[in-house]
Scaffold this active site. Sequence first.
Site, PDB file in Angstrom:
ATOM      1  N   ASN A  89       4.249   2.029  -5.183  1.00 43.43           N
ATOM      2  CA  ASN A  89       5.115   1.876  -3.815  1.00 43.43           C
ATOM      3  C   ASN A  89       4.258   1.454  -2.811  1.00 43.43           C
ATOM      4  O   ASN A  89       4.862   0.854  -1.845  1.00 43.43           O
ATOM      5  CB  ASN A  89       5.402   3.513  -3.421  1.00 43.43           C
ATOM      6  CG  ASN A  89       4.614   4.535  -3.212  1.00 43.43           C
ATOM      7  OD1 ASN A  89       3.702   4.504  -3.982  1.00 43.43           O
ATOM      8  ND2 ASN A  89       4.877   5.180  -2.498  1.00 43.43           N
ATOM      9  N   LYS A 138      -6.782   0.782 -12.712  1.00 45.67           N
ATOM     10  CA  LYS A 138      -5.691   0.568 -13.438  1.00 45.67           C
ATOM     11  C   LYS A 138      -4.311   0.672 -12.591  1.00 45.67           C
ATOM     12  O   LYS A 138      -3.781   1.920 -12.100  1.00 45.67           O
ATOM     13  CB  LYS A 138      -5.646   1.766 -14.624  1.00 45.67           C
ATOM     14  CG  LYS A 138      -4.598   1.371 -15.888  1.00 45.67           C
ATOM     15  CD  LYS A 138      -3.277   1.122 -15.639  1.00 45.67           C
ATOM     16  CE  LYS A 138      -2.502   2.222 -15.371  1.00 45.67           C
ATOM     17  NZ  LYS A 138      -0.962   2.072 -15.050  1.00 45.67           N
ATOM     18  N   PRO A 139      -3.873  -0.265 -11.981  1.00 53.81           N
ATOM     19  CA  PRO A 139      -2.727  -0.441 -11.174  1.00 53.81           C
ATOM     20  C   PRO A 139      -1.605  -0.050 -11.754  1.00 53.81           C
ATOM     21  O   PRO A 139      -1.363  -0.190 -13.253  1.00 53.81           O
ATOM     22  CB  PRO A 139      -2.609  -1.827 -10.568  1.00 53.81           C
ATOM     23  CG  PRO A 139      -3.442  -2.800 -11.509  1.00 53.81           C
ATOM     24  CD  PRO A 139      -4.295  -1.856 -12.233  1.00 53.81           C
ATOM     25  N   SER A 140      -0.522   0.120 -11.019  1.00 48.42           N
ATOM     26  CA  SER A 140       0.958   0.274 -11.777  1.00 48.42           C
ATOM     27  C   SER A 140       1.395  -0.688 -12.355  1.00 48.42           C
ATOM     28  O   SER A 140       1.278  -2.123 -12.116  1.00 48.42           O
ATOM     29  CB  SER A 140       1.887   0.879 -10.753  1.00 48.42           C
ATOM     30  OG  SER A 140       3.198   0.931 -11.203  1.00 48.42           O
ATOM     31  N   GLU A 163      -3.748  11.962  -5.407  1.00 54.34           N
ATOM     32  CA  GLU A 163      -2.850  12.217  -4.317  1.00 54.34           C
ATOM     33  C   GLU A 163      -1.377  12.119  -4.907  1.00 54.34           C
ATOM     34  O   GLU A 163      -1.242  11.258  -5.638  1.00 54.34           O
ATOM     35  CB  GLU A 163      -2.754  10.990  -3.638  1.00 54.34           C
ATOM     36  CG  GLU A 163      -4.205  10.692  -2.527  1.00 54.34           C
ATOM     37  CD  GLU A 163      -4.446  11.804  -1.617  1.00 54.34           C
ATOM     38  OE1 GLU A 163      -3.339  12.317  -1.098  1.00 54.34           O
ATOM     39  OE2 GLU A 163      -5.788  11.981  -1.322  1.00 54.34           O
ATOM     40  N   GLY A 194       2.929  14.028  -5.294  1.00 50.37           N
ATOM     41  CA  GLY A 194       4.179  13.994  -4.689  1.00 50.37           C
ATOM     42  C   GLY A 194       4.216  14.591  -3.369  1.00 50.37           C
ATOM     43  O   GLY A 194       3.663  15.388  -2.958  1.00 50.37           O
ATOM     44  N   CYS A 241       5.472   8.763  -0.224  1.00 44.54           N
ATOM     45  CA  CYS A 241       5.183  10.180  -0.711  1.00 44.54           C
ATOM     46  C   CYS A 241       5.516  10.871   0.490  1.00 44.54           C
ATOM     47  O   CYS A 241       5.694  12.313   0.344  1.00 44.54           O
ATOM     48  CB  CYS A 241       3.852  10.223  -1.088  1.00 44.54           C
ATOM     49  SG  CYS A 241       2.615   9.335  -0.012  1.00 44.54           S
ATOM     50  N   GLU A 297      -8.542  11.757   0.910  1.00 42.37           N
ATOM     51  CA  GLU A 297      -8.866  10.050   1.194  1.00 42.37           C
ATOM     52  C   GLU A 297      -8.936   9.811   2.855  1.00 42.37           C
ATOM     53  O   GLU A 297      -8.827  10.758   3.363  1.00 42.37           O
ATOM     54  CB  GLU A 297      -7.717   9.111   0.892  1.00 42.37           C
ATOM     55  CG  GLU A 297      -7.326   9.138  -0.899  1.00 42.37           C
ATOM     56  CD  GLU A 297      -6.065   7.917  -1.093  1.00 42.37           C
ATOM     57  OE1 GLU A 297      -5.310   7.934  -0.287  1.00 42.37           O
ATOM     58  OE2 GLU A 297      -6.192   7.709  -2.262  1.00 42.37           O
TER      59      GLU A 297
HETATM   60  P1  NAD Z   1       3.563   7.605 -11.695  1.00 41.44           P
HETATM   61  O1  NAD Z   1       2.840   9.030 -11.724  1.00 41.44           O
HETATM   62  O2  NAD Z   1       4.595   7.330 -12.572  1.00 41.44           O
HETATM   63  O3  NAD Z   1       2.462   6.756 -11.961  1.00 41.44           O
HETATM   64  C1  NAD Z   1       1.116   6.382 -11.088  1.00 41.44           C
HETATM   65  C2  NAD Z   1       0.106   5.839 -12.010  1.00 41.44           C
HETATM   66  O4  NAD Z   1      -0.331   6.547 -13.036  1.00 41.44           O
HETATM   67  C3  NAD Z   1       0.566   4.454 -12.609  1.00 41.44           C
HETATM   68  O5  NAD Z   1      -0.475   3.516 -12.687  1.00 41.44           O
HETATM   69  C4  NAD Z   1       1.000   4.966 -13.960  1.00 41.44           C
HETATM   70  O6  NAD Z   1       0.738   3.870 -15.000  1.00 41.44           O
HETATM   71  C5  NAD Z   1      -0.352   6.053 -14.243  1.00 41.44           C
HETATM   72  N1  NAD Z   1      -0.080   6.995 -15.247  1.00 41.44           N
HETATM   73  C6  NAD Z   1       1.202   7.486 -15.588  1.00 41.44           C
HETATM   74  N2  NAD Z   1       1.041   8.671 -16.450  1.00 41.44           N
HETATM   75  C7  NAD Z   1      -0.430   8.599 -16.927  1.00 41.44           C
HETATM   76  C8  NAD Z   1      -1.104   9.317 -17.846  1.00 41.44           C
HETATM   77  N3  NAD Z   1      -0.462  10.236 -18.605  1.00 41.44           N
HETATM   78  N4  NAD Z   1      -2.349   8.910 -17.573  1.00 41.44           N
HETATM   79  C9  NAD Z   1      -2.881   8.280 -16.751  1.00 41.44           C
HETATM   80  N5  NAD Z   1      -2.185   7.601 -16.213  1.00 41.44           N
HETATM   81  C10 NAD Z   1      -0.744   7.685 -15.883  1.00 41.44           C
HETATM   82  O7  NAD Z   1       3.818   7.461 -10.033  1.00 41.44           O
HETATM   83  P2  NAD Z   1       4.703   6.065  -9.554  1.00 41.44           P
HETATM   84  O8  NAD Z   1       6.033   6.363 -10.072  1.00 41.44           O
HETATM   85  O9  NAD Z   1       3.953   4.908  -9.946  1.00 41.44           O
HETATM   86  O10 NAD Z   1       4.453   6.440  -8.182  1.00 41.44           O
HETATM   87  C11 NAD Z   1       5.421   7.329  -7.327  1.00 41.44           C
HETATM   88  C12 NAD Z   1       4.735   8.671  -7.210  1.00 41.44           C
HETATM   89  O11 NAD Z   1       3.531   8.503  -6.526  1.00 41.44           O
HETATM   90  C13 NAD Z   1       5.402   9.575  -6.389  1.00 41.44           C
HETATM   91  O12 NAD Z   1       5.537  11.126  -6.714  1.00 41.44           O
HETATM   92  C14 NAD Z   1       4.652   9.823  -5.106  1.00 41.44           C
HETATM   93  O13 NAD Z   1       4.895  10.782  -4.214  1.00 41.44           O
HETATM   94  C15 NAD Z   1       3.397   9.558  -5.413  1.00 41.44           C
HETATM   95  N6  NAD Z   1       2.590   9.089  -4.190  1.00 41.44           N
HETATM   96  C16 NAD Z   1       1.847   9.934  -3.519  1.00 41.44           C
HETATM   97  C17 NAD Z   1       1.028   9.275  -2.591  1.00 41.44           C
HETATM   98  C18 NAD Z   1      -0.003  10.226  -1.702  1.00 41.44           C
HETATM   99  O14 NAD Z   1      -0.874   9.736  -0.968  1.00 41.44           O
HETATM  100  N7  NAD Z   1       0.002  11.605  -1.979  1.00 41.44           N
HETATM  101  C19 NAD Z   1       0.892   8.077  -2.245  1.00 41.44           C
HETATM  102  C20 NAD Z   1       2.026   7.072  -2.787  1.00 41.44           C
HETATM  103  C21 NAD Z   1       2.621   7.676  -4.167  1.00 41.44           C
END
Ligand code: NAD
Length: 499
Positions: free
Chosen positions: A153, A176-178, A251, A253, A285, A463
């Site tokens: 995001n 490992k980025p998204s 960090e 949800g 988030c 952070e």
């Molecule tokens: P996601 O949890 O689907 O994925 C995040 C990352 O984790 C990705 O790189 C994904 O490939 C990886 N991942 C997924 N499953 C994994 C596993 N089992 N093992 C290791 N890596 C894995 O989240 P998203 O859809 O990319 O991002 C949205 C989420 O992130 C929302 O819940 C949002 O609230 C949260 N977020 C939190 C903050 C914060 O500062 N707290 C900031 C931004 C986003």
Amino acid sequence: MIKQDQLLWIDGREVAALDGGTLEVENPATTQIAFVVARGRGPDIDAAVDAARRAHDHGPWPRMHPRERGRILRTAAEILRSRKESIGEVETACVGRPLREMVQQVGRAPDWLDFFASVAETQEDLVVPASGELMNYVRRVPLGVVGAITPWNHPLLITMKKVAPALAAGNTMVVKPSEVAPVAPLELARALVEAGIPDGVINVVPGFGTDAGKALTEHDRIDRIDLTGGTETGRQVAAAAGRNLIPVQAELGGKAPVLIFDDVPIDIAVAGATFASFVASGQSCIAGTRLLVHERSIDAFVEKLVERTQLIRVGDPMQPEAQMGPVVSQRQLDRILGLVESARAEGARVLCGGERLAGHPFERGYFIAPTVITDVHQDMRIMREEVFGPVVSVQPFADEDEAVALANDADFGLGAAVWTKDLTRAHVVAHRIRSGTVWINDHHRIDPASPWGGFKDSGIGSENGVEAFNDYTAAQSVLVNLSRTPFDWFGSSEELRYS
Ligand code: NAD
């Protein structure tokens, strides 16, 4: 011009995935393929960890004077600033957030490199008052290899929040980025390499969570894992880190409440609420998703909120007039509209939005009309789960105690906001809210100096700021014997010097 085909960054160079695999990044505004990116899997993660390990154990980075590290980080910051327009376009193409916002965010991200360069340069070690004839000094040493997993995001900014302090402290990294938005993090690696960072210090391996993410999380040769992502992902990553006995910082949800007292003029309250709720199509988030409004002003507030929400210009995010773009994917669109439907079915009223936008220019792309929902109660799914879309609910409260109780009635505790002109009430209410960040008469503001972390299910650790920098180091205690009297523990002397 940034290439449409992107490779992995491992050991200071761009490389294809070992199995030649790729992944496609879809532009959510057009549903066309914006980028084809090398797809890393377990063996690529192994190669990246090996490179980072070598760079840490034998390379110059951890041993370099902090001012020298700082010079490289500041140079990378300048390179990124000079590319904010092109990287901003990359971000918009990957996530659909309006270009004007992405260019601004990309322009801000290098501040993290400058800030943490300064923290590293000014760090002072300690001498502690150990008893006995001892001098005890404490060095702060890098942890080693840090694995970082980031979401889609705010792709560059969130990666930067981890990379800047970790590198400034002398660690090496595998990021490992998204899989949804990996290109800007790859551009961060490019800028650092161009700035002169030694080989292997920064490695970026895009791939899916289920293979590359899991391989990194479970790797036994990393020293810390950082995640920003969903709460469920957080549980899995933290469990793997626990098995390897390494620290985890997460960090996760949020479900931010916005408390609006009746001393705030309606126009100001509505402007604040729409900013909190709808920036980035609510895919943040800390999006203000639960508007709690004093019962005396709620009717006027809701009327104005709906009017204002319907005026938000949704459109092609590349165009400067667009104020809101699409949501990131078909999956997100389905999930968001599903949650709105569940709210309807549970008795809530959808006052505007709540549907996919149709007609020109929305023939393609995942556009949702910004949505306002009332008549909600705490048990509804829409009130408990993170929506991650342009959907906001409005609830009344009768007094301060009820406002605080509703605000705290959530599994999450990341961000919150209090709107009031009453100075005392603003602070007192902020202190009563269980969340890592509270804004007063504002929302969304962040700074590299400002600690950022979630309470409850919103995360572990935080952070930003000097404390976060220290968390990327381990304290090494060095005890020096200053006594002139020789001692022989097992000799004949009566005196034991032990503690
Ligand atoms: P996601 O949890 O689907 O994925 C995040 C990352 O984790 C990705 O790189 C994904 O490939 C990886 N991942 C997924 N499953 C994994 C596993 N089992 N093992 C290791 N890596 C894995 O989240 P998203 O859809 O990319 O991002 C949205 C989420 O992130 C929302 O819940 C949002 O609230 C949260 N977020 C939190 C903050 C914060 O500062 N707290 C900031 C931004 C986003």
